[in-house]
Design an enzyme around this catalytic site. Structure first.
Site, mmCIF file in Angstrom:
data_model
loop_
_atom_site.group_PDB
_atom_site.id
_atom_site.type_symbol
_atom_site.label_atom_id
_atom_site.label_comp_id
_atom_site.label_asym_id
_atom_site.label_seq_id
_atom_site.Cartn_x
_atom_site.Cartn_y
_atom_site.Cartn_z
ATOM 1 N N GLU A 116 0.834 -1.213 0.000
ATOM 2 C CA GLU A 116 0.000 0.000 0.000
ATOM 3 C C GLU A 116 0.869 1.264 0.000
ATOM 4 O O GLU A 116 0.547 2.244 -0.672
ATOM 5 C CB GLU A 116 -0.953 -0.027 1.198
ATOM 6 C CG GLU A 116 -2.029 -1.098 1.030
ATOM 7 C CD GLU A 116 -2.925 -1.260 2.240
ATOM 8 O OE1 GLU A 116 -4.098 -0.901 2.158
ATOM 9 O OE2 GLU A 116 -2.451 -1.753 3.286
ATOM 10 N N GLU A 136 -4.383 -9.275 3.702
ATOM 11 C CA GLU A 136 -5.029 -8.910 4.975
ATOM 12 C C GLU A 136 -6.248 -9.763 5.322
ATOM 13 O O GLU A 136 -6.554 -9.966 6.501
ATOM 14 C CB GLU A 136 -5.462 -7.428 4.951
ATOM 15 C CG GLU A 136 -4.335 -6.447 5.151
ATOM 16 C CD GLU A 136 -3.636 -6.061 3.853
ATOM 17 O OE1 GLU A 136 -2.879 -5.079 3.874
ATOM 18 O OE2 GLU A 136 -3.849 -6.731 2.820
#
Length: 724
Positions: A116, A136
């Protein structure tokens, strides 16, 4: 100096190199993220900086957010940050919104928050073997630093959904083909190539791209909606009990329909809620419990180094032996497979080849790789070649005298340092090694079927097993990509012993009027891959009877003996292999309920002297789950009390990886603690009064319930060590 930080170094070329430093994987703890912001702020302030390169120390970009911080956030301890502080203030406004261009130089790992951060840079340069992904969802959360918005804009919606929902990382080469990274270079050239690229952006020779505002990869709205609808249907089908995959899809949808900033806001809010969910707490516990299995008090803390295992001998080429051989050769261990005659040997060799061929068929292995892997396997009919092996794994039928004879032979032929392991699933190791002198070399290497696929390896030690032998087997387990759990020696060891009441309680309920298929439906709805009766069909009635008799001998006071399977065996039913068990099976092994089962059940009931109980017949799914699993929890507490398992988290991992207990419930003991020892104890007490000693709570459970303690609170170490 803080462990987690970033360092900034400005070169003569005007590029500020910001390095993430937080070994071993440069995880993004809050102090690291703050330091990253400070380094950026400094680079933006300085007149001698034209552009920025972000990289990670030690050949790893970043493995993502620091998972060890989750516990504190969930419990309200430690530092709490506002929703969106990281994704909006740091990642979007500071990194992506910077007035100087930045390039991510990616090597090793760029996972989760690491990717990210990289996606917020204005370009990405990678090595071909770097791993990039957003895993995640494996932790019950969604990407929380803008990943749900940036990844679809960089690789398209369909691929982004696949990577997130399946937690599937990709290599640098594929990332380049998809447009996630802009160039692939050799590791030694990575930082210099990124510097040059950053300067090219600053001089407008290369495009300055903000991922959040890219639209060329996003599918048209109508097509995007179809993709999202299909993804929702798949998520409901494959993970019916889980909310976070659907939340992830909703957050992505918000960004597609209402724009990236609306998506970022929804992502931040959803992340906060999911982080505090039971699913996240359970999956985070599993993450740490899995890593803790390789730490064994009195074994791994002695400073012993694993010896090099260069060659492994396997006795028996049946289903288990061939599976173990497959697992070993797949990890480049030369294997000698011994059988008693040519026919059995050919069968074993063919099974190994078939295991590899199924990989070729699925596209995960090339034919060339198959040939190379198979060349590591040698078939023999005598012990002559065993003079050069470092480890032997015996995988013959469950027969005590046969195993004793084999180990006596092995002691004669194998070198003195050779580890002597048995794959027995129920027989006491002291019995197996009874006829040999060097009992310190005997260890259990209990694989689960199919051995080349199932991830668990139960390592069984007796009080005589040398710590060095356990360390050696732990190392082999790790190298063949298994999760090893070290346990003590008893009937069924930890996993099978803990789960023997699973089938017995189901039979008790059937004898008292409950429908077989209703039980299986309730258990699969709870999250198990299959119910107890479908499982009995899969393993075969022969195995079910053999193991059942072992528990009856060892724990007669708390076993429930049903006549249902023996009656069915008398009528030539043997389970899935015979196409008839509790279910009937078509040519493709598809299971269907069989109305004929009723006649066997009626006969079993009359032999048990029990009539259908109206109360049992109307049990809810919740009650069925509790009556099936609370006896399992009860046995798990005995396993802990006797020191067969050193820590409860080992039983959690064993239940998930050995028996398919749903990971999102955290494992058997963790799940039990979520309900409380007091509640479980009171239910078992009530059932004991009604249905007998099968349900009688253990002394350990009774003590924990009375004192209001959790089941997972550690027992004293001295007790654990003394009972092995």
């Amino acid at each position: 100096m803080a462990k987690g930080r970033t360092e900034i170094e400005v070169g003569a070329d005007g590029v500020a190199l910001i390095t993430i430093i937080n070994p071993p994987v440069n995880s993004l703890a809050l102090d690291v993220l703050r330091s990253l912001k400070e380094s950026y702020d400094e680079a933006l302030r300085r007149d001698d900086v034209k552009a920025i390169v972000v990289t990670g120390a030690g050949g790893r970009f970043s493995g993502g957010f620091d998972i060890s911080a989750f516990g504190g956030i969930q419990e309200g301890k430690g530092e709490q940050v506002n929703a969106g502080y990281i994704s909006i203030d740091i990642v979007t406004n500071t990194l992506e919104g910077a007035r100087k261009p930045s390039v991510a130089a990616i090597d090793g790992l760029a996972l989760g928050g690491g990717l990210e951060v990289a996606m917020a840079c204005h370009a990405r340069i990678s090595t071909s073997n770097a791993q990039l992904g957003l895993p995640e969802l494996q932790l019950g959360i969604i990407p929380g630093f803008g990943g749900t918005q940036r990844l679809p804009r960089l690789v398209g919606l369909a691929k982004a959904l696949e990577m997130m929902l399946m937690s599937k990382p990709i290599k640098g080469k594929e990332a380049h083909e998809l447009g996630l990274v802009d160039a692939i270079v050799q590791p030694g050239e990575l930082v210099n190539a990124a510097r040059a690229w950053a300067l090219d952006i600053a001089a407008f020779r290369k495009p300055w791209i903000k991922s959040l505002h890219k639209t060329d990869k996003l599918e048209p709205l109508g097509e995007a909606r179809e993709i999202l609808t299909f993804a929702r249907a798949q998520a409901r089908k494959q993970a019916a009990n889980l909310q976070h995959p659907l939340v992830c899809i909703d957050v992505i949808d918000e960004g597609v329909v209402s724009g990236p900033y609306a998506g970022l806001l929804k992502e931040a809010q959803s992340f906060e809620v999911l982080l505090r969910s039971d699913t996240c707490k359970s999956l985070v516990q599993v993450f740490f419990a899995q890593r803790a299995t390789s730490k064994v008090p009195g074994i791994t803390d002695l400073g012993l180094m694993p010896r090099k295992i260069k060659k492994v001998g396997i006795l028996g080429g049946g289903l288990m032996g061939s599976g173990i051989a497959t697992a070993l050769i797949l990890s480049n261990y030369p294997v000698i497979l011994k059988e008693v005659n040519e026919k059995f040997l050919k069968g074993g060799m063919d099974r190994v080849k078939a295991n590899l061929q199924s990989r070729v068929k699925k596209g995960t292995m090339t034919q060339e790789k198959l040939e190379k892997t198979l060349s590591l396997l040698t078939g023999v009919l005598d012990y002559e070649s065993f003079k050069g092996v470092d480890m032997v794994i015996e995988a013959v039928i469950e027969n005590v005298s046969l195993k004793q004879q084999i180990f006596a032979d092995l002691e004669k032929f194998c070198p003195p340092h050779c580890v002597l392991a048995t794959n027995t699933s129920t027989i006491d190791l002291n019995l197996i090694g009874d006829k040999i002198k060097s009992q310190d070399r005997i260890v259990g290497a209990h694989f689960f079927s199919p051995a080349h696929i199932m991830p668990l390896l139960e390592i069984v030690r007796t009080h005589k097993t040398s710590p060095q032998v356990v360390v050696d087997l732990l190392d082999v387990g790790k190298k063949i990509r298994k999760t090893p759990v070290v346990v003590g020696n008893c009937t069924g060891f930890a996993v099978n012993r803990m789960f023997f009441p699973y089938t017995q309680s189901a039979h008790l309920l059937v004898d008292r009027g409950l429908d077989v298929y209703k039980i299986d439906r309730a258990i699969t709805k709870f999250g198990m891959p299959m119910g107890p009766f479908r499982l009995a069909d899969l393993v075969g009635f022969g195995v079910a009877l053999a193991t059942g008799s072992q528990y009856l001998q060892s724990f007669p006071e708390r076993c429930y003996k049903s006549m249902l399977i023996p009656i069915m065996v008398d009528d030539k039913r043997a389970g899935e292999a015979s196409r008839k068990g509790f279910y009937i099976y078509d040519g493709k092994r598809k299971a269907s309920p069989d109305p004929e089962i009723k006649k066997y059940i009626e006969k079993s009931r009359s032999m048990a002297g029990s009539a259908p109980d109206p109360e049992i017949m109307k049990l809810s799914d919740k009650d069925i789950v509790e009556m099936i699993f609370f006896p399992v929890v009860n046995e798990a507490t005995r396993v802990l009390d006797e020191g067969i398992a050193v820590k409860s988290s080992d039983l959690d991992i064993a239940s998930i990886m050995g028996m398919g207990f749903p990971a999102y419930r955290g494992g058997v003991v963790f799940w039990a603690d979520s309900l409380g020892a007091k509640y479980i104890h009171s239910r078992l007490e009530a059932w004991t009064k009604k249905y007998g000693n099968f349900f009688k709570p253990s002394a350990y459970l009774a003590e924990r319930a009375a004192k209001g303690l959790s089941l997972s609170a550690p027992a004293s170490q001295s007790k654990s060590q003394s009972r092995l």
